[in-house]
Scaffold this motif. Structure first.
Motif, PDB file in Angstrom:
ATOM      1  N   PHE A   1       4.695  76.829  -4.385  1.00 31.15           N
ATOM      2  CA  PHE A   1       5.406  76.300  -3.213  1.00 31.15           C
ATOM      3  C   PHE A   1       5.588  77.411  -2.172  1.00 31.15           C
ATOM      4  CE2 PHE A   1       9.188  75.089  -0.801  1.00 31.15           C
ATOM      5  CZ  PHE A   1       8.954  73.750  -0.514  1.00 31.15           C
ATOM      6  N   THR A   2       6.051  78.578  -2.613  1.00 36.92           N
ATOM      7  CA  THR A   2       6.284  79.676  -1.666  1.00 36.92           C
ATOM      8  C   THR A   2       4.965  80.212  -1.102  1.00 36.92           C
ATOM      9  OG1 THR A   2       6.464  81.270  -3.476  1.00 36.92           O
ATOM     10  CG2 THR A   2       8.514  80.356  -2.636  1.00 36.92           C
ATOM     11  N   ARG A   3       3.909  80.236  -1.927  1.00 37.78           N
ATOM     12  CA  ARG A   3       2.588  80.655  -1.410  1.00 37.78           C
ATOM     13  C   ARG A   3       2.093  79.668  -0.359  1.00 37.78           C
ATOM     14  NH1 ARG A   3       0.121  80.983  -6.793  1.00 37.78           N
ATOM     15  NH2 ARG A   3       1.431  82.510  -7.749  1.00 37.78           N
ATOM     16  N   TYR A   4       2.318  78.378  -0.594  1.00 39.53           N
ATOM     17  CA  TYR A   4       1.915  77.350   0.367  1.00 39.53           C
ATOM     18  C   TYR A   4       2.683  77.534   1.676  1.00 39.53           C
ATOM     19  CZ  TYR A   4       0.693  72.704   2.186  1.00 39.53           C
ATOM     20  OH  TYR A   4       0.225  71.665   2.960  1.00 39.53           O
ATOM     21  N   MET A   5       3.984  77.782   1.572  1.00 41.37           N
ATOM     22  CA  MET A   5       4.780  78.038   2.772  1.00 41.37           C
ATOM     23  C   MET A   5       4.269  79.274   3.509  1.00 41.37           C
ATOM     24  SD  MET A   5       8.797  77.217   1.788  1.00 41.37           S
ATOM     25  CE  MET A   5       9.279  78.587   2.750  1.00 41.37           C
ATOM     26  N   SER A   6       3.942  80.317   2.773  1.00 39.78           N
ATOM     27  CA  SER A   6       3.433  81.543   3.396  1.00 39.78           C
ATOM     28  C   SER A   6       2.115  81.298   4.110  1.00 39.78           C
ATOM     29  CB  SER A   6       3.236  82.643   2.342  1.00 39.78           C
ATOM     30  OG  SER A   6       4.466  83.052   1.832  1.00 39.78           O
ATOM     31  N   ALA A   7       1.248  80.509   3.500  1.00 41.11           N
ATOM     32  CA  ALA A   7      -0.051  80.206   4.117  1.00 41.11           C
ATOM     33  C   ALA A   7       0.139  79.420   5.414  1.00 41.11           C
ATOM     34  CB  ALA A   7      -0.930  79.424   3.139  1.00 41.11           C
ATOM     35  N   ILE A   8       1.060  78.466   5.403  1.00 38.41           N
ATOM     36  CA  ILE A   8       1.340  77.688   6.611  1.00 38.41           C
ATOM     37  C   ILE A   8       1.904  78.610   7.691  1.00 38.41           C
ATOM     38  CG2 ILE A   8       2.767  75.851   7.600  1.00 38.41           C
ATOM     39  CD1 ILE A   8       2.727  74.544   4.802  1.00 38.41           C
ATOM     40  N   SER A   9       2.833  79.468   7.300  1.00 37.44           N
ATOM     41  CA  SER A   9       3.454  80.386   8.242  1.00 37.44           C
ATOM     42  C   SER A   9       2.425  81.357   8.830  1.00 37.44           C
ATOM     43  CB  SER A   9       4.579  81.157   7.545  1.00 37.44           C
ATOM     44  OG  SER A   9       5.231  81.998   8.465  1.00 37.44           O
ATOM     45  N   ASP A  10       1.541  81.886   7.971  1.00 34.37           N
ATOM     46  CA  ASP A  10       0.487  82.790   8.451  1.00 34.37           C
ATOM     47  C   ASP A  10      -0.391  82.099   9.489  1.00 34.37           C
ATOM     48  OD1 ASP A  10       1.335  84.842   6.837  1.00 34.37           O
ATOM     49  OD2 ASP A  10      -0.206  84.532   5.298  1.00 34.37           O
ATOM     50  N   ASN A  11      -0.734  80.848   9.220  1.00 38.31           N
ATOM     51  CA  ASN A  11      -1.566  80.088  10.149  1.00 38.31           C
ATOM     52  C   ASN A  11      -0.844  79.896  11.483  1.00 38.31           C
ATOM     53  OD1 ASN A  11      -3.841  78.554  10.980  1.00 38.31           O
ATOM     54  ND2 ASN A  11      -2.719  76.683  10.515  1.00 38.31           N
ATOM     55  N   LYS A  12       0.451  79.554  11.415  1.00 32.82           N
ATOM     56  CA  LYS A  12       1.244  79.376  12.632  1.00 32.82           C
ATOM     57  C   LYS A  12       1.323  80.689  13.408  1.00 32.82           C
ATOM     58  CE  LYS A  12       4.967  75.996  13.028  1.00 32.82           C
ATOM     59  NZ  LYS A  12       4.223  75.221  13.915  1.00 32.82           N
ATOM     60  N   LEU A  13       1.525  81.763  12.692  1.00 34.29           N
ATOM     61  CA  LEU A  13       1.622  83.085  13.327  1.00 34.29           C
ATOM     62  C   LEU A  13       0.300  83.470  13.982  1.00 34.29           C
ATOM     63  CD1 LEU A  13       3.577  85.412  13.795  1.00 34.29           C
ATOM     64  CD2 LEU A  13       2.754  86.414  11.665  1.00 34.29           C
ATOM     65  N   ASP A  14      -0.804  83.183  13.318  1.00 37.94           N
ATOM     66  CA  ASP A  14      -2.125  83.486  13.882  1.00 37.94           C
ATOM     67  C   ASP A  14      -2.347  82.772  15.212  1.00 37.94           C
ATOM     68  OD1 ASP A  14      -2.749  85.149  11.785  1.00 37.94           O
ATOM     69  OD2 ASP A  14      -3.987  83.678  10.725  1.00 37.94           O
ATOM     70  N   ASN A  15      -1.724  81.609  15.378  1.00 41.19           N
ATOM     71  CA  ASN A  15      -1.858  80.871  16.628  1.00 41.19           C
ATOM     72  C   ASN A  15      -1.216  81.605  17.808  1.00 41.19           C
ATOM     73  OD1 ASN A  15      -3.274  78.709  15.520  1.00 41.19           O
ATOM     74  ND2 ASN A  15      -1.404  77.639  14.941  1.00 41.19           N
ATOM     75  N   TYR A  16      -0.323  82.553  17.517  1.00 41.09           N
ATOM     76  CA  TYR A  16       0.355  83.309  18.568  1.00 41.09           C
ATOM     77  C   TYR A  16      -0.315  84.659  18.849  1.00 41.09           C
ATOM     78  CZ  TYR A  16       4.167  79.945  18.467  1.00 41.09           C
ATOM     79  OH  TYR A  16       4.902  78.804  18.558  1.00 41.09           O
ATOM     80  N   ARG A  17      -1.393  84.942  18.177  1.00 44.54           N
ATOM     81  CA  ARG A  17      -2.046  86.246  18.314  1.00 44.54           C
ATOM     82  C   ARG A  17      -2.437  86.549  19.758  1.00 44.54           C
ATOM     83  NH1 ARG A  17      -5.366  90.065  15.591  1.00 44.54           N
ATOM     84  NH2 ARG A  17      -5.614  91.642  17.181  1.00 44.54           N
ATOM     85  N   SER A  18      -3.076  85.595  20.427  1.00 44.63           N
ATOM     86  CA  SER A  18      -3.510  85.857  21.800  1.00 44.63           C
ATOM     87  C   SER A  18      -2.304  86.043  22.728  1.00 44.63           C
ATOM     88  CB  SER A  18      -4.423  84.742  22.306  1.00 44.63           C
ATOM     89  OG  SER A  18      -3.736  83.517  22.322  1.00 44.63           O
ATOM     90  N   LEU A  19      -1.229  85.296  22.491  1.00 41.09           N
ATOM     91  CA  LEU A  19      -0.021  85.460  23.291  1.00 41.09           C
ATOM     92  C   LEU A  19       0.580  86.855  23.077  1.00 41.09           C
ATOM     93  CD1 LEU A  19       2.209  84.333  25.130  1.00 41.09           C
ATOM     94  CD2 LEU A  19       3.311  83.425  23.069  1.00 41.09           C
ATOM     95  N   ALA A  20       0.646  87.276  21.820  1.00 38.60           N
ATOM     96  CA  ALA A  20       1.184  88.602  21.511  1.00 38.60           C
ATOM     97  C   ALA A  20       0.324  89.689  22.146  1.00 38.60           C
ATOM     98  CB  ALA A  20       1.271  88.797  19.997  1.00 38.60           C
ATOM     99  N   ASP A  21      -0.993  89.538  22.059  1.00 30.11           N
ATOM    100  CA  ASP A  21      -1.896  90.519  22.665  1.00 30.11           C
ATOM    101  C   ASP A  21      -1.714  90.573  24.173  1.00 30.11           C
ATOM    102  OD1 ASP A  21      -2.889  91.135  20.166  1.00 30.11           O
ATOM    103  OD2 ASP A  21      -4.748  89.989  20.405  1.00 30.11           O
ATOM    104  N   SER A  22      -1.569  89.410  24.802  1.00 28.97           N
ATOM    105  CA  SER A  22      -1.407  89.390  26.261  1.00 28.97           C
ATOM    106  C   SER A  22      -0.071  90.022  26.663  1.00 28.97           C
ATOM    107  CB  SER A  22      -1.533  87.970  26.814  1.00 28.97           C
ATOM    108  OG  SER A  22      -0.427  87.183  26.459  1.00 28.97           O
ATOM    109  N   GLN A  23       0.971  89.786  25.880  1.00 29.24           N
ATOM    110  CA  GLN A  23       2.266  90.412  26.171  1.00 29.24           C
ATOM    111  C   GLN A  23       2.193  91.926  26.012  1.00 29.24           C
ATOM    112  OE1 GLN A  23       4.981  88.998  27.466  1.00 29.24           O
ATOM    113  NE2 GLN A  23       3.851  87.089  27.547  1.00 29.24           N
ATOM    114  N   LEU A  24       1.460  92.386  25.005  1.00 30.87           N
ATOM    115  CA  LEU A  24       1.285  93.821  24.798  1.00 30.87           C
ATOM    116  C   LEU A  24       0.584  94.451  25.998  1.00 30.87           C
ATOM    117  CD1 LEU A  24       1.475  96.335  23.004  1.00 30.87           C
ATOM    118  CD2 LEU A  24      -0.663  95.610  21.908  1.00 30.87           C
ATOM    119  N   ILE A  25      -0.455  93.808  26.489  1.00 32.26           N
ATOM    120  CA  ILE A  25      -1.181  94.318  27.653  1.00 32.26           C
ATOM    121  C   ILE A  25      -0.260  94.357  28.876  1.00 32.26           C
ATOM    122  CG2 ILE A  25      -3.101  93.859  29.252  1.00 32.26           C
ATOM    123  CD1 ILE A  25      -3.882  94.992  26.451  1.00 32.26           C
ATOM    124  N   LYS A  26       0.560  93.332  29.067  1.00 32.94           N
ATOM    125  CA  LYS A  26       1.505  93.323  30.194  1.00 32.94           C
ATOM    126  C   LYS A  26       2.484  94.491  30.099  1.00 32.94           C
ATOM    127  CE  LYS A  26       1.283  88.356  30.990  1.00 32.94           C
ATOM    128  NZ  LYS A  26       1.976  87.067  30.833  1.00 32.94           N
TER     129      LYS A  26
END
Length: 144
Positions: A60-85
């Motif tokens: 159950f916790t591994r499944y939650m972690s996998a979902i969370s990792d996927n959600k976090l990966d969706n923010y990668r480009s936003l995080a990168d753009s904020q870093l550049i700013k």
């Protein structure tokens, strides 16, 4: 043992999958929109005690972690753009952020946190019994 997301998904019952997805969604929700675990349990159709038991299950916790990792990966480009700013200073009144520059170089492997520890041994050297005996014998030559 490596397990795929699909294999992990198959190990859980539909209610467990739904509960895990709701918990992760809740963790990402803005402060005013968060649900309690009791509300999540009610939405899934289980008791809060059952939800608690599921949360102790490794799959159950591994499944939650996998979902969370996927959600976090969706923010990668936003995080990168904020870093550049931050590096350009466009989000900080034209002033580049030193912390952002440091992070950028760390992410690109050009800067590493290194610490060198130098230890000095100030203890006096130790001698074997034979060395001490020879030293005493040598000193005794001059005393007698």
């Amino acid at each position: 043992m490596e397990i795929t997301f699909d294999e992990l998904k198959q190990r859980l019952k539909p209610g467990q999958r739904l509960a895990a997805e709701l918990i992760v969604q809740n963790d990402f929700a803005p402060k005013g929109e968060k649900m309690t675990l009791e509300q999540i349990a009610e939405q899934v159709g289980v008791t809060d005690r059952q939800l608690y038991n599921w949360r102790q299950d490794a799959d159950f916790t591994r499944y939650m972690s996998a979902i969370s990792d996927n959600k976090l990966d969706n923010y990668r480009s936003l995080a990168d753009s904020q870093l550049i700013k931050l590096i350009q200073g466009t989000s900080n009144n034209g002033v580049a952020s030193i912390k952002a520059l440091e992070l950028f170089y760390k992410l690109n492997g050009r800067m590493q946190d290194k610490q060198t520890v130098v230890m000095t041994d100030n203890r006096k050297p130790t001698y074997s019994r034979d060395e001490i005996s020879r030293g005493l014998a040598e000193l005794n030559k001059y005393v007698n």
